[in-house]
Design a protein around this motif. Structure first.
Motif, PDB file in Angstrom:
ATOM      1  N   VAL A   1       1.049  -1.333   0.295  1.00 11.61           N
ATOM      2  CA  VAL A   1      -0.118   0.013   0.304  1.00 11.61           C
ATOM      3  C   VAL A   1       1.101   1.362  -0.037  1.00 11.61           C
ATOM      4  CG1 VAL A   1      -0.369   0.042   2.729  1.00 11.61           C
ATOM      5  CG2 VAL A   1      -2.246   0.990   1.093  1.00 11.61           C
ATOM      6  N   GLY A   2       0.711   1.770  -1.234  1.00  9.96           N
ATOM      7  CA  GLY A   2       1.155   3.139  -0.969  1.00  9.96           C
ATOM      8  C   GLY A   2       2.837   3.480  -2.118  1.00  9.96           C
ATOM      9  N   THR A   3       3.440   1.965  -2.247  1.00 12.59           N
ATOM     10  CA  THR A   3       3.942   2.052  -2.677  1.00 12.59           C
ATOM     11  C   THR A   3       4.141   1.922  -4.887  1.00 12.59           C
ATOM     12  OG1 THR A   3       4.742  -0.261  -2.916  1.00 12.59           O
ATOM     13  CG2 THR A   3       5.594   0.769  -1.163  1.00 12.59           C
ATOM     14  N   LYS A   4       5.240   2.623  -5.257  1.00  9.25           N
ATOM     15  CA  LYS A   4       5.406   2.314  -6.448  1.00  9.25           C
ATOM     16  C   LYS A   4       4.143   1.253  -7.365  1.00  9.25           C
ATOM     17  CE  LYS A   4       8.627   3.034 -10.652  1.00  9.25           C
ATOM     18  NZ  LYS A   4       9.941   3.861 -11.457  1.00  9.25           N
ATOM     19  N   GLY A   5       5.085   0.168  -6.799  1.00  8.17           N
ATOM     20  CA  GLY A   5       4.466  -1.323  -7.261  1.00  8.17           C
ATOM     21  C   GLY A   5       3.350  -1.484  -7.216  1.00  8.17           C
ATOM     22  N   ALA A   6       2.327  -0.538  -6.544  1.00 11.19           N
ATOM     23  CA  ALA A   6       1.085  -0.633  -5.969  1.00 11.19           C
ATOM     24  C   ALA A   6       0.497   0.157  -6.905  1.00 11.19           C
ATOM     25  CB  ALA A   6       0.051  -0.499  -5.030  1.00 11.19           C
ATOM     26  N   ALA A   7       0.971   0.600  -7.668  1.00 12.82           N
ATOM     27  CA  ALA A   7       0.127   2.019  -9.243  1.00 12.82           C
ATOM     28  C   ALA A   7       0.151   0.980  -9.958  1.00 12.82           C
ATOM     29  CB  ALA A   7       1.496   3.113  -9.415  1.00 12.82           C
ATOM     30  N   LEU A   8      -1.102   2.023 -10.801  1.00 14.23           N
ATOM     31  CA  LEU A   8      -0.989   1.301 -12.174  1.00 14.23           C
ATOM     32  C   LEU A   8       0.088   1.482 -13.193  1.00 14.23           C
ATOM     33  CD1 LEU A   8      -4.451   3.096 -12.822  1.00 14.23           C
ATOM     34  CD2 LEU A   8      -3.844   0.821 -12.631  1.00 14.23           C
ATOM     35  N   GLU A   9       0.637   0.291 -14.611  1.00 11.60           N
ATOM     36  CA  GLU A   9       1.702   0.126 -14.878  1.00 11.60           C
ATOM     37  C   GLU A   9       1.542   1.345 -15.247  1.00 11.60           C
ATOM     38  OE1 GLU A   9       3.399  -0.761 -18.324  1.00 11.60           O
ATOM     39  OE2 GLU A   9       1.645  -0.397 -18.588  1.00 11.60           O
ATOM     40  N   ASP A  10       2.517   2.194 -16.524  1.00 13.10           N
ATOM     41  CA  ASP A  10       3.041   2.978 -16.784  1.00 13.10           C
ATOM     42  C   ASP A  10       2.698   3.719 -18.031  1.00 13.10           C
ATOM     43  OD1 ASP A  10       4.155   4.292 -14.893  1.00 13.10           O
ATOM     44  OD2 ASP A  10       5.857   4.520 -15.810  1.00 13.10           O
ATOM     45  N   THR A  11       2.191   2.357 -18.925  1.00  8.86           N
ATOM     46  CA  THR A  11       1.787   2.418 -19.929  1.00  8.86           C
ATOM     47  C   THR A  11       0.141   2.457 -20.101  1.00  8.86           C
ATOM     48  OG1 THR A  11       3.683   1.225 -20.586  1.00  8.86           O
ATOM     49  CG2 THR A  11       1.393   1.188 -22.369  1.00  8.86           C
ATOM     50  N   PHE A  12      -0.154   1.857 -19.431  1.00 12.04           N
ATOM     51  CA  PHE A  12      -1.930   1.322 -19.275  1.00 12.04           C
ATOM     52  C   PHE A  12      -2.095   2.924 -18.449  1.00 12.04           C
ATOM     53  CE2 PHE A  12      -5.156   0.047 -15.726  1.00 12.04           C
ATOM     54  CZ  PHE A  12      -6.151   0.495 -16.979  1.00 12.04           C
TER      55      PHE A  12
END
Length: 265
Positions: A126-137
């Protein structure tokens, strides 16, 4: 049905940790899947009435993370280690939190007979880059939102630390005292507003398969509206057999399968 509710794109867990080659739990092939999905959105954006993206989101201490467990010497299990109820009862593995609840979970999961309990690399914290949507999408989503003057929707799952939450509609083993883990009928009702529901995401073998199964279980009347974009999802390496029965059942119930690269809405 109103023409403005024709097409819904429903994307499961298209997040950095699963879809980027440097992600903590990269699904082989997922980055190319996201590129195809972004092209699908670009090509068909004016016909997409709504987009929902689910977000797998966990705490550090999660029942499927190494930090939750220890062996007799106090060492955590390595990622991709299976843990059974019998091994816990024998003392091979010890949960660091709520031992009785955890053992009961493993017993219930094994009785369910769908997925063995598996330790993953710590992911989608939670709150980290890993949990964010993938950049291309994510870029494709934002462009779609701007051009179509619509907002996309996100739905979080996985924050309850005592159960896997592969499917977005319900935790693998719901806790009767935790509403968050129980069936998300409101989300099912949202899906029911659309004539065609396009499904993509990661991983095909786990979270996509289980989300699809839950739709078929809780809203079987939606089966003939579902289209699986099979070139916008990939299996966890070596574990494709876990989702295979779900896709076979889906075909028998009228779910369609298509390739995003061949579609123009």
């Amino acid at each position: 049905m109103n023409d403005t509710f024709n097409h819904l794109l429903f994307v499961i867990d298209a997040q950095y940790d699963f879809c980027h080659q440097k992600g903590a739990l990269y699904v082989q092939g997922a980055q190319a899947d996201m590129e195809r999905l972004a092209i699908f959105i670009e090509k068909n954006g004016s016909h997409l009435d709504h987009i929902i993206a689910t977000l797998d989101t966990h705490h550090i201490h999660d029942i499927a993370h190494p930090d939750f467990w220890e062996d007799a010497q106090g060492n955590p299990p390595a990622p991709f280690t299976p843990i059974s109820a019998a091994e816990v009862e024998a003392g091979k593995w010890k949960p660091r939190f709520e031992p009785e609840k955890t053992l009961r979970y493993l017993q219930d999961l094994e009785a369910q007979g769908e997925f063995p309990h598996f330790i993953w690399t710590r992911h989608c914290i939670v709150g980290t880059k890993g949990a964010a949507l993938e950049d291309t999408f994510a870029t494709a989503l934002q462009k779609w939102a701007k051009e179509q003057r619509k907002n996309f929707q996100t739905v979080e799952k996985g924050l309850y630390p005592f159960s896997e939450h592969f499917g977005v509609f319900q935790a693998q083993i719901p806790d009767p005292e935790v509403p968050y883990t129980q069936t998300n009928f409101a989300l099912l009702q949202t899906l029911a507003q659309y004539q065609t529901i396009w499904i993509a995401g990661q991983a095909k073998s786990h979270c996509v398969a289980t989300s699809l199964k839950q739709i078929l279980d809780f809203a079987p009347h939606l089966a003939e509206r579902l289209v699986v974009l099979e070139d916008c999802m990939s299996d966890v390496a070596g574990l494709g057999h876990l989702g295979k029965p779900i896709y076979e059942r889906a075909k028998k119930m009228g779910v369609r399968f298509a390739k995003a690269t061949e579609l123009v809405l």
